[in-house]
Design an enzyme around this catalytic site. Structure first.
Site, mmCIF file in Angstrom:
data_model
loop_
_atom_site.group_PDB
_atom_site.id
_atom_site.type_symbol
_atom_site.label_atom_id
_atom_site.label_comp_id
_atom_site.label_asym_id
_atom_site.label_seq_id
_atom_site.Cartn_x
_atom_site.Cartn_y
_atom_site.Cartn_z
ATOM 1 N N ASP A 43 -4.268 -61.748 -46.511
ATOM 2 C CA ASP A 43 -5.411 -62.631 -46.736
ATOM 3 C C ASP A 43 -5.816 -62.582 -48.197
ATOM 4 O OD1 ASP A 43 -8.839 -62.888 -45.486
ATOM 5 O OD2 ASP A 43 -7.379 -64.436 -46.056
ATOM 6 N N LYS A 54 -2.667 -66.424 -52.330
ATOM 7 C CA LYS A 54 -1.687 -67.106 -51.464
ATOM 8 C C LYS A 54 -0.292 -67.113 -52.078
ATOM 9 C CE LYS A 54 -5.435 -67.251 -49.425
ATOM 10 N NZ LYS A 54 -5.739 -66.030 -48.602
ATOM 11 N N ASP A 57 -3.369 -65.267 -43.004
ATOM 12 C CA ASP A 57 -4.441 -66.252 -42.974
ATOM 13 C C ASP A 57 -4.116 -67.388 -43.945
ATOM 14 O OD1 ASP A 57 -7.974 -66.372 -43.893
ATOM 15 O OD2 ASP A 57 -6.886 -67.451 -42.322
ATOM 16 N N ASN A 58 -4.712 -68.549 -43.753
ATOM 17 C CA ASN A 58 -4.679 -69.650 -44.728
ATOM 18 C C ASN A 58 -3.311 -70.243 -44.983
ATOM 19 O OD1 ASN A 58 -6.731 -67.350 -46.276
ATOM 20 N ND2 ASN A 58 -7.587 -69.242 -45.469
ATOM 21 N N GLU A 66 -12.309 -71.533 -42.232
ATOM 22 C CA GLU A 66 -13.557 -70.898 -41.806
ATOM 23 C C GLU A 66 -14.767 -71.802 -42.033
ATOM 24 O OE1 GLU A 66 -11.169 -69.398 -43.615
ATOM 25 O OE2 GLU A 66 -11.929 -68.672 -45.507
HETATM 26 C C1 LIG Z 1 -4.728 -56.318 -53.462
HETATM 27 C C2 LIG Z 1 -4.946 -57.719 -53.856
HETATM 28 C C3 LIG Z 1 -6.017 -58.418 -53.376
HETATM 29 C C4 LIG Z 1 -6.190 -59.730 -53.792
HETATM 30 C C5 LIG Z 1 -7.340 -60.444 -53.272
HETATM 31 N N1 LIG Z 1 -8.487 -59.862 -52.965
HETATM 32 N N2 LIG Z 1 -9.296 -60.809 -52.488
HETATM 33 C C6 LIG Z 1 -8.621 -61.975 -52.496
HETATM 34 C C7 LIG Z 1 -9.156 -63.271 -51.988
HETATM 35 C C8 LIG Z 1 -8.027 -64.168 -51.547
HETATM 36 N N3 LIG Z 1 -8.472 -65.168 -50.550
HETATM 37 C C9 LIG Z 1 -8.601 -66.457 -50.908
HETATM 38 O O1 LIG Z 1 -8.384 -66.814 -52.069
HETATM 39 C C10 LIG Z 1 -9.079 -67.434 -49.896
HETATM 40 C C11 LIG Z 1 -9.501 -68.681 -50.325
HETATM 41 C C12 LIG Z 1 -9.981 -69.638 -49.417
HETATM 42 C C13 LIG Z 1 -10.432 -70.975 -49.880
HETATM 43 C C14 LIG Z 1 -11.091 -71.115 -51.105
HETATM 44 C C15 LIG Z 1 -11.515 -72.368 -51.534
HETATM 45 C C16 LIG Z 1 -11.296 -73.493 -50.724
HETATM 46 F F1 LIG Z 1 -11.731 -74.706 -51.123
HETATM 47 C C17 LIG Z 1 -10.635 -73.361 -49.513
HETATM 48 C C18 LIG Z 1 -10.201 -72.106 -49.079
HETATM 49 C C19 LIG Z 1 -10.032 -69.324 -48.049
HETATM 50 C C20 LIG Z 1 -9.605 -68.074 -47.613
HETATM 51 O O2 LIG Z 1 -9.654 -67.738 -46.285
HETATM 52 C C21 LIG Z 1 -9.110 -67.127 -48.519
HETATM 53 O O3 LIG Z 1 -8.677 -65.924 -48.021
HETATM 54 N N4 LIG Z 1 -7.389 -61.769 -53.004
HETATM 55 C C22 LIG Z 1 -5.280 -60.283 -54.645
HETATM 56 C C23 LIG Z 1 -4.216 -59.504 -55.103
HETATM 57 N N5 LIG Z 1 -4.062 -58.243 -54.709
HETATM 58 MG MG LIG Z 2 -8.478 -66.059 -45.884
#
Ligand SMILES: Cc1cc(-c2n[nH]c(CCNC(=O)c3cc(-c4ccc(F)cc4)cc(O)c3O)n2)ccn1
Ligand SMILES: [Mg+2]
Length: 208
Positions: free
Chosen positions: A141, A144, A163-164, A193
């Site tokens: 998650d 991406k 996810d996603n 979500e």
């Molecule tokens: C250890 C490590 C950890 C990471 C890391 N940590 N935290 C994340 C967050 C990542 N999640 C997302 O970007 C995300 C985005 C959307 C979204 C956004 C905007 C929109 F318009 C539509 C959908 C929806 C979701 O459900 C998502 O999960 N990456 C990165 C690298 N290494």
């Molecule tokens: Mg997500």
């Protein structure tokens, strides 16, 4: 200066959830994100799919990539037996600060080990740092564009749940797990979500 979205989400948890009651923490976050301010938690609809996969796999060790505010961390931890271990990786230190407090408010800190850093750096160190050579379940998650390279780093785990896969999407990952003989993949159609936009979870069982 103005508070951040994760800070406002934590305030909603501390105001509306009961300390030590993980279900009330999950409910408080979902209500905040649905009625006050959207945030990128897996959410209630996809969260139920996550719960069913966790319960089915009944993992002793879980790796979560992308903690954010700890919403899915709490959902997963609540379903694990007391001796199970959940390692969650978060890149953004501001997210990690909030997630630790959400996880503590839910009373799940015993089962959860939050590690700060990037997945590409931390996954190769999993073996020596945490003595875990493979995970029973990995929840992807995080960024991406890291799903595919990180899945390749972990080709010893047994079940990947991503996810996603539609929104924001991870097309190269989806193509790989759906066409590789190493995985049996299944798509759980849902919604982004707190919205009506299509999204879903992809469950991929590693065949060894
Ligand atoms: C250890 C490590 C950890 C990471 C890391 N940590 N935290 C994340 C967050 C990542 N999640 C997302 O970007 C995300 C985005 C959307 C979204 C956004 C905007 C929109 F318009 C539509 C959908 C929806 C979701 O459900 C998502 O999960 N990456 C990165 C690298 N290494
Ligand atoms: Mg997500």
């Amino acid at each position: 200066t103005r508070s951040t979205r994760p800070q406002r989400l934590l305030a909603a948890v501390q105001k509306n959830a009961t300390r030590g009651d993980p279900r009330s923490v999950v409910k408080a976050i979902d209500e905040f994100c649905r009625y006050t301010e959207w945030a990128m938690n897996v959410g209630d609809e996809k969260g139920c799919i996550l719960d069913s996969v966790v319960s089915e796999v009944n993992p002793a060790t879980v790796l979560e990539l992308g903690t954010y505010c700890g919403y899915s961390t709490v959902r997963i931890a609540t379903l694990l037996p007391p001796d199970a271990k959940l390692i969650t990786l978060e890149f953004n230190p501001d997210f990690a600060v909030i997630a630790r407090q959400v996880i503590a408010w839910a009373g799940q800190e015993e089962k959860v080990h939050l590690v700060e850093g990037s997945s590409g750096d931390l996954i190769p160190k999993m073996k020596e740092q945490f003595g875990v050579k493979s995970f029973d379940l990995v929840f992807l998650d995080h960024w991406k564009d890291r799903y595919l390279p990180d899945a390749k780093l972990m080709e010893a785990g047994s079940v990947l749940l991503a996810d996603n896969v539609i929104c924001p999407g991870s097309p190269d990952y989806l193509d790989y797990v759906r066409n590789s003989p190493k995985y049996r993949s299944q798509y759980f159609k849902s919604h982004l979500e707190y919205t009506k936009v299509e999204d879903g979870l992809e469950k991929s069982v590693f065949l060894g």
